[in-house]
Design an enzyme around this catalytic site. Structure first.
Site: not given
Length: 214
Positions: A172-173
């Protein structure tokens, strides 16, 4: 995606100084979808910031992540187009929910210029949300095991395997740093607004699939 020309070191320094000047108790605002920085390919970090300023930036990112609260925060989420993210997941969680999410504690971690690849064919399917898309969660299919390569604060290269919920956070990051937000990969029919979460205790996928028809 915006292919804006990379900023020079001085311009990046001025930008970071200006954003950090807005902090209150080391917390700065998190930008929301619609801000162009979230759709840009972030610049590789190559020592553009003085060491003291980098340390201050990382402290602010960490404090902002805690205050949100969240389990990860990428530099673009506070308006800075650099490939830097901070991650940590030490929140208490009941055993059943942890098992469902394959969730194990993730100690504080800083990643610079990260990339990842699937370490197998197994996929993990669950809801996730984003501090830059407040109030919503949606189902995202992601590789359940990944191999991530990144640099640490000192510039040393690291290759590390992640699985389960930790792998989801890292993906996600890392995606943020390429101008990608989780909703780009989500099953949009699965989207649930915060006000409707009470209908889906534990974010039960079976119930959500049946009722939302995704």
């Amino acid at each position: 995606m915006n292919d804006r020309k990379d900023l020079a070191a001085k311009d990046l320094t001025d930008l970071v100084v200006g954003i950090l000047a807005e902090s209150k108790d080391q917390v700065v605002p998190i930008v929301q979808l619609g801000h162009p920085v979230l759709r840009q390919q972030a610049q590789r970090y190559a020592g553009q910031l003085p060491a003291e300023l980098l340390n201050e930036l990382l402290a602010v990112m960490r404090a902002t992540m805690y205050a949100a609260p969240g389990v990860g925060l990428a530099a673009p989420q506070i308006g800075i187009p650099l490939q830097i993210a901070v991650l940590e997941d030490l929140y208490p969680i009941d055993e059943e929910s942890a098992a469902l999410r394959e969730r194990t504690p993730l100690e504080y971690l800083e990643i610079f210029n990260p990339s990842y690849r699937a370490a197998g064919e197994r996929e993990a399917v669950f809801y996730e949300g984003c501090l830059s898309f407040e109030g919503f969660q949606a189902v995202v299919h992601r590789p359940a095991e990944i191999i991530s390569s990144y640099s640490d604060r000192e510039g040393s290269m690291v290759t590390r395997e992640f699985s389960g919920w930790q792998a989801r956070i890292v993906q996600h990051e890392t995606d943020h740093l390429a101008g990608t937000v989780y909703i780009d990969k989500a099953l949009t029919r699965s989207l649930i607004g915060e006000a409707e979460l009470y209908r889906y205790p534990g974010l039960d996928l079976g119930q959500a699939r049946e009722e939302l028809k995704f």
